[in-house]
Design an enzyme around this catalytic site. Structure first.
Site, PDB file in Angstrom:
ATOM      1  N   GLY A 111       0.822  -1.197   0.000  1.00  0.00           N
ATOM      2  CA  GLY A 111       0.000   0.000   0.000  1.00  0.00           C
ATOM      3  C   GLY A 111       0.859   1.250   0.000  1.00  0.00           C
ATOM      4  O   GLY A 111       2.055   1.217   0.292  1.00  0.00           O
ATOM      5  N   CYS A 112       0.233   2.383  -0.320  1.00  0.00           N
ATOM      6  CA  CYS A 112       0.990   3.636  -0.464  1.00  0.00           C
ATOM      7  C   CYS A 112       1.509   4.152   0.874  1.00  0.00           C
ATOM      8  O   CYS A 112       2.715   4.424   1.021  1.00  0.00           O
ATOM      9  CB  CYS A 112       0.142   4.674  -1.167  1.00  0.00           C
ATOM     10  N   TYR A 113       0.644   4.296   1.873  1.00  0.00           N
ATOM     11  CA  TYR A 113       1.104   4.716   3.199  1.00  0.00           C
ATOM     12  C   TYR A 113       2.148   3.728   3.724  1.00  0.00           C
ATOM     13  O   TYR A 113       3.174   4.128   4.285  1.00  0.00           O
ATOM     14  CB  TYR A 113      -0.059   4.754   4.187  1.00  0.00           C
ATOM     15  N   ALA A 114       1.865   2.445   3.538  1.00  0.00           N
ATOM     16  CA  ALA A 114       2.763   1.415   4.058  1.00  0.00           C
ATOM     17  C   ALA A 114       4.158   1.553   3.467  1.00  0.00           C
ATOM     18  O   ALA A 114       5.167   1.426   4.170  1.00  0.00           O
ATOM     19  CB  ALA A 114       2.202   0.032   3.763  1.00  0.00           C
ATOM     20  N   THR A 115       4.234   1.847   2.177  1.00  0.00           N
ATOM     21  CA  THR A 115       5.536   2.005   1.531  1.00  0.00           C
ATOM     22  C   THR A 115       6.322   3.138   2.158  1.00  0.00           C
ATOM     23  O   THR A 115       7.507   2.989   2.494  1.00  0.00           O
ATOM     24  CB  THR A 115       5.342   2.262   0.021  1.00  0.00           C
TER      25      THR A 115
END
Length: 338
Positions: A146-150
């Protein structure tokens, strides 16, 4: 190379923002051939009528279970990929799924954070190239982060995966701002110009679906976490980008210079991670596959502040997905992304 046949690629869910970004990258990729663009809600429309910046004569089609290309990207809403991915994988296709359907190993966490039950065996290789490159190389179907996770994992992983001077992470308090495109292309009143212009707001504090994904990648979970973790996502009037500020409490003091050196060594083979001596900005990474990281401060009591910036549609979605495709195919992972 004479006689070389390029692998064919199709995108399922091509009319969303991530799907459009995928299309843009794949059209310029020198070593694959883009075949079909599937988008049920836009079926029959010319791609250029929806996204004029995409240089293609293709028409969006409805996906009916076809398995006639070599590689499939799925950029579908959460819950829609779960019935498609296994069939493509069983047919021997390479699959890169951008949804959260196959990221979490613990079905209880999936149910809690995605509000949907899942098969305990429905887990794919978690495809963050900087951490799991070898596992991706051996896989046939992968789950794109995911974007936040990255943005958050990359800013923390060196201190958790390979502790510096035996300093252990005690807690992480993360605040991250996302552009509006992270919420997808569908119309929502709260994301309209009149609601978001000059505005910023937090949402899903401590409850965001990327929370268990982040902890899983850091070798722990939300059930019995090794360290305290609090995530505050925010949305701001940006089209694209994620800006994360990580407040990390260590059990001992580490100088900024040592942390910076440690991060550079940890990411020495990661072409898209840049450990910067100056503060990152969204405009430094917009439209690129880079993650910029800056070690901003470290206090005598063990507190450290690390700041990261990515483009949520590229490194946070489509760019990282193509990076993973390159690894799956044995290409240089930067191909088509620089």
């Amino acid at each position: 190379m004479r006689g070389y046949k390029k692998p064919t690629v199709s995108v399922i869910g091509a009319s969303g923002y991530s799907g459009a970004e995928l299309t843009k990258i794949l059209l310029r990729h020198p070593s694959v051939k883009l075949e079909k663009l599937y988008a049920h809600t836009q079926a029959g429309k010319k791609v250029q009528d929806v996204y004029p910046f995409l240089d293609t004569d293709a028409v969006f089609e409805s996906y009916g279970g076809e398995k006639d290309t070599d590689i499939y990207f799925l950029a579908l809403p959460h819950g829609e990929a779960s019935s498609i991915v296994p069939k493509l994988a069983d047919a021997g296709k390479l699959v890169i799924d951008l949804s959260g359907d196959f990221r979490l190993k613990n079905p209880e966490e999936h149910l809690k954070y995605y509000l949907k039950s899942k098969d305990p065996d429905a887990v794919l290789t978690y495809a963050m190239p900087e951490l799991f490159h070898d596992e991706i190389q051996q896989a046939k179907a992968v789950s794109n982060p995911g974007c936040y996770a990255t943005s958050i994992i990359l800013g923390i992983a060196p201190l958790v995966k390979k502790p510096l001077n035996s300093a252990l992470v005690k807690s992480i308090n993360c605040s991250a701002i996302s552009g509006i495109s992270g919420a997808g292309r569908s119309s929502k009143v709260e994301l309209s110009f009149s609601e978001m212009s000059g505005n910023i707001r937090a949402y899903k504090v401590g409850k965001h679906q990327h929370t268990p994904e982040i902890l899983q990648a850091l070798d722990t979970d939300t059930v019995e976490p090794r360290f305290d973790f609090l995530f505050t996502p925010m949305i701001a009037p940006l089209v694209r980008g994620i800006y994360a500020v990580l407040n990390i409490q260590l059990d001992k003091h580490l100088p900024v210079s040592q942390i910076e050196k440690h991060f550079k060594e940890f990411y020495r083979s990661a072409p898209f991670v840049r450990v910067r001596p100056t503060m990152p900005e969204i405009q430094h990474v917009a439209y690129t596959n880079y993650c910029d990281i800056h070690i901003a401060e470290s206090t005598d009591n063990g507190s450290a502040v690390i700041v990261t910036a990515i483009d949520n549609l590229v490194k946070g979605a489509a760019g990282q997905a193509v990076q993973n495709m390159n690894i799956l195919l044995g290409y240089d992972e930067t191909l088509g992304l620089l």
